[in-house]
Write an enzyme that holds these catalytic residues in place. Structure first.
Site, PDB file in Angstrom:
ATOM      1  N   LEU A  20     -17.525  11.759  -2.875  1.00  0.00           N
ATOM      2  CA  LEU A  20     -16.442  10.884  -3.351  1.00  0.00           C
ATOM      3  C   LEU A  20     -16.871   9.427  -3.337  1.00  0.00           C
ATOM      4  O   LEU A  20     -16.303   8.580  -4.004  1.00  0.00           O
ATOM      5  CB  LEU A  20     -15.208  11.054  -2.451  1.00  0.00           C
ATOM      6  CG  LEU A  20     -14.430  12.349  -2.645  1.00  0.00           C
ATOM      7  CD1 LEU A  20     -13.316  12.442  -1.617  1.00  0.00           C
ATOM      8  CD2 LEU A  20     -13.864  12.434  -4.055  1.00  0.00           C
ATOM      9  N   ASP A 137      -9.870  -6.017   7.277  1.00  0.00           N
ATOM     10  CA  ASP A 137     -10.804  -5.842   6.154  1.00  0.00           C
ATOM     11  C   ASP A 137     -10.084  -5.288   4.934  1.00  0.00           C
ATOM     12  O   ASP A 137     -10.549  -4.351   4.301  1.00  0.00           O
ATOM     13  CB  ASP A 137     -11.941  -4.906   6.585  1.00  0.00           C
ATOM     14  CG  ASP A 137     -13.068  -4.904   5.559  1.00  0.00           C
ATOM     15  OD1 ASP A 137     -13.896  -3.988   5.567  1.00  0.00           O
ATOM     16  OD2 ASP A 137     -13.069  -5.817   4.716  1.00  0.00           O
ATOM     17  N   ASN A 142     -11.063  -1.068  -0.247  1.00  0.00           N
ATOM     18  CA  ASN A 142     -10.534  -0.250   0.860  1.00  0.00           C
ATOM     19  C   ASN A 142      -9.141   0.251   0.562  1.00  0.00           C
ATOM     20  O   ASN A 142      -8.454   0.742   1.452  1.00  0.00           O
ATOM     21  CB  ASN A 142     -10.490  -1.084   2.155  1.00  0.00           C
ATOM     22  CG  ASN A 142     -11.877  -1.353   2.671  1.00  0.00           C
ATOM     23  OD1 ASN A 142     -12.811  -0.661   2.299  1.00  0.00           O
ATOM     24  ND2 ASN A 142     -12.013  -2.372   3.494  1.00  0.00           N
ATOM     25  N   ASP A 155     -10.282   3.240   5.318  1.00  0.00           N
ATOM     26  CA  ASP A 155     -11.483   2.651   5.899  1.00  0.00           C
ATOM     27  C   ASP A 155     -11.186   1.562   6.910  1.00  0.00           C
ATOM     28  O   ASP A 155     -11.434   0.388   6.676  1.00  0.00           O
ATOM     29  CB  ASP A 155     -12.358   2.083   4.794  1.00  0.00           C
ATOM     30  CG  ASP A 155     -13.795   2.058   5.279  1.00  0.00           C
ATOM     31  OD1 ASP A 155     -14.685   1.806   4.485  1.00  0.00           O
ATOM     32  OD2 ASP A 155     -13.968   2.310   6.487  1.00  0.00           O
ATOM     33  N   THR A 172       7.999 -16.205  27.285  1.00  0.00           N
ATOM     34  CA  THR A 172       8.105 -17.513  26.662  1.00  0.00           C
ATOM     35  C   THR A 172       6.718 -18.031  26.281  1.00  0.00           C
ATOM     36  O   THR A 172       5.726 -17.723  26.942  1.00  0.00           O
ATOM     37  CB  THR A 172       8.747 -18.529  27.628  1.00  0.00           C
ATOM     38  OG1 THR A 172       8.617 -19.817  27.022  1.00  0.00           O
ATOM     39  CG2 THR A 172       7.998 -18.542  28.965  1.00  0.00           C
TER      40      THR A 172
HETATM   41  C1  LIG Z   1      -8.126   6.690   7.402  1.00  0.00           C
HETATM   42  O1  LIG Z   1      -9.324   6.457   6.701  1.00  0.00           O
HETATM   43  C2  LIG Z   1     -10.430   6.140   7.430  1.00  0.00           C
HETATM   44  C3  LIG Z   1     -10.448   5.954   8.823  1.00  0.00           C
HETATM   45  C4  LIG Z   1     -11.638   5.611   9.477  1.00  0.00           C
HETATM   46  C5  LIG Z   1     -12.786   5.462   8.723  1.00  0.00           C
HETATM   47  C6  LIG Z   1     -14.082   5.092   9.368  1.00  0.00           C
HETATM   48  O2  LIG Z   1     -15.118   5.280   8.786  1.00  0.00           O
HETATM   49  N1  LIG Z   1     -14.007   4.496  10.601  1.00  0.00           N
HETATM   50  C7  LIG Z   1     -15.106   4.098  11.338  1.00  0.00           C
HETATM   51  C8  LIG Z   1     -16.416   4.532  11.083  1.00  0.00           C
HETATM   52  C9  LIG Z   1     -17.456   4.107  11.884  1.00  0.00           C
HETATM   53  C10 LIG Z   1     -17.230   3.220  12.950  1.00  0.00           C
HETATM   54  C11 LIG Z   1     -15.923   2.766  13.176  1.00  0.00           C
HETATM   55  C12 LIG Z   1     -14.870   3.202  12.390  1.00  0.00           C
HETATM   56  C13 LIG Z   1     -12.789   5.648   7.345  1.00  0.00           C
HETATM   57  C14 LIG Z   1     -11.600   6.003   6.697  1.00  0.00           C
HETATM   58  N2  LIG Z   1     -11.482   6.191   5.328  1.00  0.00           N
HETATM   59  C15 LIG Z   1     -12.524   6.156   4.421  1.00  0.00           C
HETATM   60  O3  LIG Z   1     -13.672   6.001   4.728  1.00  0.00           O
HETATM   61  C16 LIG Z   1     -12.186   6.351   2.971  1.00  0.00           C
HETATM   62  C17 LIG Z   1     -13.209   7.322   2.389  1.00  0.00           C
HETATM   63  S1  LIG Z   1     -13.265   7.267   0.639  1.00  0.00           S
HETATM   64  C18 LIG Z   1     -11.977   8.301   0.151  1.00  0.00           C
HETATM   65  N3  LIG Z   1     -11.160   8.862   1.038  1.00  0.00           N
HETATM   66  C19 LIG Z   1     -10.147   9.650   0.583  1.00  0.00           C
HETATM   67  N4  LIG Z   1      -9.928   9.888  -0.711  1.00  0.00           N
HETATM   68  C20 LIG Z   1     -10.738   9.339  -1.625  1.00  0.00           C
HETATM   69  N5  LIG Z   1     -10.523   9.586  -2.964  1.00  0.00           N
HETATM   70  C21 LIG Z   1     -11.796   8.516  -1.205  1.00  0.00           C
HETATM   71 BR1  LIG Z   1     -12.952   7.703  -2.465  1.00  0.00          BR
END
Ligand SMILES: COc1ccc(C(=O)Nc2ccccc2)cc1NC(=O)CCSc1ncnc(N)c1Br
Length: 273
Positions: A20, A137, A142, A155, A172
């Site tokens: 993806l 971010d 994102n 993300d 306060t």
């Molecule tokens: C709740 O979403 C996340 C929660 C956490 C983290 C993450 O990596 N945290 C993290 C990684 C390393 C170190 C510290 C934090 C990443 C995501 N989400 C993502 O990476 C999005 C991926 S792309 C995508 N996802 C769904 N449907 C699509 N069509 C697509 Br395109």
């Protein structure tokens, strides 16, 4: 059987599909849970990658944050598991993909579409802030869209739990030194400022302080050097919203809640007009 969120997952539970995209620190694949046929996005992060960037603690904190977040405009993290060299995040699949692609395809959004996205972002961020979570971010890359075109913040690679000192602050503020008070304002204003930047980018197709060089962009941000091109023709209300959210954070560092309140007020007006 036991609730899904508690069960132990493993790679055998999933059939992996097409890639993806590349999220932070890992690749993301379409995947299907074998028994339920439920479609998810599976993010694969290599442990040695986390060690190298020393962010395994950040991922752990992230998982704690994510499990507590439930909001229609925040991408769900259903669970995670690991094997010897990888960590797998089981994510909600956003069928509509990246909002960024929509923006590039249309050049810029209509005021109604922009207001809808900003309203979703505002409620999602207000929800995060009341949980003392700052995303830090928020950018079009994102932001994802579900099958109904609803915005999903994803993300949280850089989100932070705001420092516990906030609990000592809810009494306060009278006795707090300016830098401490300033810090409080800074905690959430950083996400609210981004709302103004995104609102501008949704309406004009590019962020307001975009420049040739990083240093020029930096100078323009610090000066809050905001200018509105004559085309596309954007309503005065929308320009006022952008100015109030960016300028008053840039200069007065007002409290985030007063900004959120004026944002919501202005959005109501923009949406109802
Ligand atoms: C709740 O979403 C996340 C929660 C956490 C983290 C993450 O990596 N945290 C993290 C990684 C390393 C170190 C510290 C934090 C990443 C995501 N989400 C993502 O990476 C999005 C991926 S792309 C995508 N996802 C769904 N449907 C699509 N069509 C697509 Br395109």
């Amino acid at each position: 059987g036991e609730g899904n969120s508690k069960r132990k997952w493993s790679l055998q539970d999933f059939e992996i599909g097409k890639p993806l995209g590349k999220g932070k620190f890992g690749r993301v694949y379409l995947a299907r849970e074998v028994k339920s046929k439920y479609i998810v996005a599976l993010k694969i992060i290599f442990k040695e990658h986390l060690e190298k960037y020393r962010i395994h603690h950040q991922l752990r904190r992230e998982m704690e944050i994510q499990t507590s977040l439930r909001h229609p405009n925040i991408l769900r993290l259903y669970g995670w598991f690991h094997d010897s060299e990888r960590i797998f995040l089981i994510l909600e699949y956003a069928y509509g993909g990246e909002l960024y692609n929509e923006l590039r395809k249309h050049g810029h959004f209509s005021e109604e579409q922009a207001a809808t996205y900003i309203a979703s972002l505002t409620t999602a961020l207000a929800y995060c802030h009341e949980k003392h979570v700052i995303h830090r971010d928020i950018k079009p890359e994102n932001l994802l869209l579900d099958h109904e075109g609803r915005l999903k913040i994803a993300d949280f690679g850089w989100s932070v739990q705001s420092r516990s000192k906030r609990h000592t602050m809810c009494g306060t503020l009278d006795y707090l030194a300016p830098e401490m008070v300033e810090n409080k304002a800074h905690d959430y204003a950083v996400d609210n400022w981004t709302l103004g930047i995104l609102c501008y980018e949704f309406l004009y197709g590019a962020p307001p302080f975009e420049s040739e060089s990083q240093s020029d962009t930096f100078k323009r941000i610090m000066k809050v050097d905001l200018s509105f091109p004559s085309s596309p023709n954007v309503s005065m209300e929308a320009r006022n919203l952008i100015s109030r959210v960016t300028i008053c954070i840039g200069y007065e560092k007002s409290w985030s809640n007063s900004i959120e309140a004026s944002c919501e007020g202005l959005l109501e007006k923009a949406l109802s007009s």
